[in-house]
Design a protein around this motif. Sequence first.
Motif, PDB file in Angstrom:
ATOM      1  N   PRO A 100       0.832  -1.210   0.000  1.00  0.00           N
ATOM      2  CA  PRO A 100       0.000   0.000   0.000  1.00  0.00           C
ATOM      3  C   PRO A 100       0.863   1.254   0.000  1.00  0.00           C
ATOM      4  N   GLN A 101       0.432   2.231  -0.773  1.00  0.00           N
ATOM      5  CA  GLN A 101       1.137   3.502  -0.877  1.00  0.00           C
ATOM      6  C   GLN A 101       0.237   4.605  -0.361  1.00  0.00           C
ATOM      7  N   PHE A 102       0.744   5.398   0.550  1.00  0.00           N
ATOM      8  CA  PHE A 102      -0.018   6.499   1.127  1.00  0.00           C
ATOM      9  C   PHE A 102      -0.432   7.496   0.047  1.00  0.00           C
ATOM     10  N   ILE A 103      -1.711   7.907   0.111  1.00  0.00           N
ATOM     11  CA  ILE A 103      -2.197   8.937  -0.809  1.00  0.00           C
ATOM     12  C   ILE A 103      -2.431  10.235  -0.057  1.00  0.00           C
ATOM     13  N   ILE A 104      -3.295  10.189   0.920  1.00  0.00           N
ATOM     14  CA  ILE A 104      -3.677  11.376   1.647  1.00  0.00           C
ATOM     15  C   ILE A 104      -4.336  10.951   2.954  1.00  0.00           C
ATOM     16  N   ASP A 105      -4.229  11.791   3.953  1.00  0.00           N
ATOM     17  CA  ASP A 105      -4.906  11.516   5.210  1.00  0.00           C
ATOM     18  C   ASP A 105      -5.684  12.740   5.663  1.00  0.00           C
ATOM     19  N   LEU A 142     -16.444   8.518   4.648  1.00  0.00           N
ATOM     20  CA  LEU A 142     -15.193   9.050   4.125  1.00  0.00           C
ATOM     21  C   LEU A 142     -15.201   8.835   2.618  1.00  0.00           C
ATOM     22  N   SER A 143     -14.711   9.806   1.867  1.00  0.00           N
ATOM     23  CA  SER A 143     -14.632   9.615   0.426  1.00  0.00           C
ATOM     24  C   SER A 143     -13.312  10.145  -0.117  1.00  0.00           C
ATOM     25  N   LEU A 144     -12.894   9.535  -1.208  1.00  0.00           N
ATOM     26  CA  LEU A 144     -11.693   9.964  -1.929  1.00  0.00           C
ATOM     27  C   LEU A 144     -12.114  10.360  -3.333  1.00  0.00           C
ATOM     28  N   GLN A 145     -11.816  11.577  -3.703  1.00  0.00           N
ATOM     29  CA  GLN A 145     -12.119  12.049  -5.037  1.00  0.00           C
ATOM     30  C   GLN A 145     -10.815  12.197  -5.805  1.00  0.00           C
ATOM     31  N   ILE A 146     -10.765  11.600  -6.992  1.00  0.00           N
ATOM     32  CA  ILE A 146      -9.606  11.708  -7.855  1.00  0.00           C
ATOM     33  C   ILE A 146     -10.036  12.470  -9.093  1.00  0.00           C
ATOM     34  N   ARG A 156      -7.280  14.431   9.466  1.00  0.00           N
ATOM     35  CA  ARG A 156      -7.495  14.300  10.898  1.00  0.00           C
ATOM     36  C   ARG A 156      -8.992  14.260  11.192  1.00  0.00           C
ATOM     37  N   SER A 157      -9.329  13.703  12.319  1.00  0.00           N
ATOM     38  CA  SER A 157     -10.740  13.535  12.647  1.00  0.00           C
ATOM     39  C   SER A 157     -11.437  14.862  12.914  1.00  0.00           C
ATOM     40  N   ASN A 158     -10.683  15.946  13.141  1.00  0.00           N
ATOM     41  CA  ASN A 158     -11.305  17.249  13.405  1.00  0.00           C
ATOM     42  C   ASN A 158     -11.409  18.118  12.140  1.00  0.00           C
ATOM     43  N   MET A 159     -11.164  17.494  10.986  1.00  0.00           N
ATOM     44  CA  MET A 159     -11.259  18.190   9.709  1.00  0.00           C
ATOM     45  C   MET A 159     -12.398  17.614   8.884  1.00  0.00           C
ATOM     46  N   ASP A 160     -12.877  18.405   7.906  1.00  0.00           N
ATOM     47  CA  ASP A 160     -13.939  17.948   7.009  1.00  0.00           C
ATOM     48  C   ASP A 160     -13.426  17.661   5.604  1.00  0.00           C
ATOM     49  N   LYS A 161     -12.352  18.340   5.242  1.00  0.00           N
ATOM     50  CA  LYS A 161     -11.880  18.251   3.857  1.00  0.00           C
ATOM     51  C   LYS A 161     -10.392  18.502   3.830  1.00  0.00           C
ATOM     52  N   ARG A 162      -9.735  17.778   2.934  1.00  0.00           N
ATOM     53  CA  ARG A 162      -8.314  18.019   2.716  1.00  0.00           C
ATOM     54  C   ARG A 162      -7.999  17.731   1.251  1.00  0.00           C
ATOM     55  N   GLN A 163      -7.210  18.615   0.667  1.00  0.00           N
ATOM     56  CA  GLN A 163      -6.894  18.458  -0.753  1.00  0.00           C
ATOM     57  C   GLN A 163      -5.425  18.192  -0.953  1.00  0.00           C
ATOM     58  N   GLY A 164      -5.149  17.330  -1.937  1.00  0.00           N
ATOM     59  CA  GLY A 164      -3.783  17.082  -2.348  1.00  0.00           C
ATOM     60  C   GLY A 164      -3.674  17.311  -3.841  1.00  0.00           C
ATOM     61  N   GLN A 165      -2.692  16.722  -4.431  1.00  0.00           N
ATOM     62  CA  GLN A 165      -2.522  16.869  -5.872  1.00  0.00           C
ATOM     63  C   GLN A 165      -3.486  15.931  -6.581  1.00  0.00           C
ATOM     64  N   VAL A 211      -6.224  14.893  -5.720  1.00  0.00           N
ATOM     65  CA  VAL A 211      -7.063  14.118  -4.807  1.00  0.00           C
ATOM     66  C   VAL A 211      -7.633  15.013  -3.719  1.00  0.00           C
ATOM     67  N   THR A 212      -8.835  14.653  -3.299  1.00  0.00           N
ATOM     68  CA  THR A 212      -9.506  15.339  -2.201  1.00  0.00           C
ATOM     69  C   THR A 212     -10.144  14.287  -1.313  1.00  0.00           C
ATOM     70  N   VAL A 213      -9.986  14.431  -0.028  1.00  0.00           N
ATOM     71  CA  VAL A 213     -10.654  13.536   0.900  1.00  0.00           C
ATOM     72  C   VAL A 213     -11.687  14.348   1.679  1.00  0.00           C
ATOM     73  N   LEU A 214     -12.865  13.788   1.790  1.00  0.00           N
ATOM     74  CA  LEU A 214     -13.952  14.394   2.531  1.00  0.00           C
ATOM     75  C   LEU A 214     -14.334  13.490   3.685  1.00  0.00           C
ATOM     76  N   LEU A 215     -14.556  14.090   4.831  1.00  0.00           N
ATOM     77  CA  LEU A 215     -14.938  13.339   6.026  1.00  0.00           C
ATOM     78  C   LEU A 215     -16.254  13.886   6.556  1.00  0.00           C
TER      79      LEU A 215
END
Lengths: 112, 117
Positions: A44-49, A73-77, A51-60, A62-66
């Motif tokens: 497994p290769q890390f993509i994005i994480d 939890l969702s991962l948008q590519i 924290r439990s006190n966040m709602d959204k985080r964006q990477g390159q 990719v976006t993760v929504l909590l």
Amino acid sequence: GESVGLHLPTLSVQEGDNSIINCAYSNSASDYFIWYKQESGKGPQFIIDIRSNMDKRQGQRVTVLLNKTVKHLSLQIAATQPGDSAVYFCAEYRQGAQKLVFGQGTRLTINP
Amino acid sequence: DAGVTQSPTHLIKTRGQQVTLRCSPISGHKSVSWYQQVLGQGPQFIFQYYEKEERGRGNFPDRFSARQFPNYSSELNVNALLLGDSALYLCASSLSGVGSSGANVLTFGAGSRLTVL
């Protein structure tokens, strides 16, 4: 019991479209939620994480929504590419247990 | 820089035998974790070691054991192999205990694929 599960085992998308991979969790005490990508023959290769006190985080691309209300939890590519073909796992980290709890995985295939 | 290295990459054993899997963490990483990944499923936590001490243990029988050496490398041992032990065994390393600076510090190796006949 405690679990991290996925709504769909497989997902097929057209190249260039956006992909959304979903995950449900049951332990509201988790500290982090992480998305991993696993290609054939690799670990497994890390993509994005997030924290439990966040709602959204964006990477390159990719976006993760909590959504803690519904424990989702969702991962948008964005602009999915052939190289995105892999199995995607969500995992939750429980600091007290010093371990990651993985879901079953979603296989993402890209149609040309 | 070398990542997490595991050996052997593939091996075949028969029921009742014993197996030892090896892991070398990323240079400077002091924590090693072991996970079992059965085909079609997500990895399951087996052990975590930090500074040569066991810091976490998953729900696996006593046939599974591990240790960490002074150079931070690690071995996973499985005795009295069962058919159900067939899986990909993943080793992951981190600078310190998982979570001390974020769960994303875990770096996985490619795994050792064990087949029990």
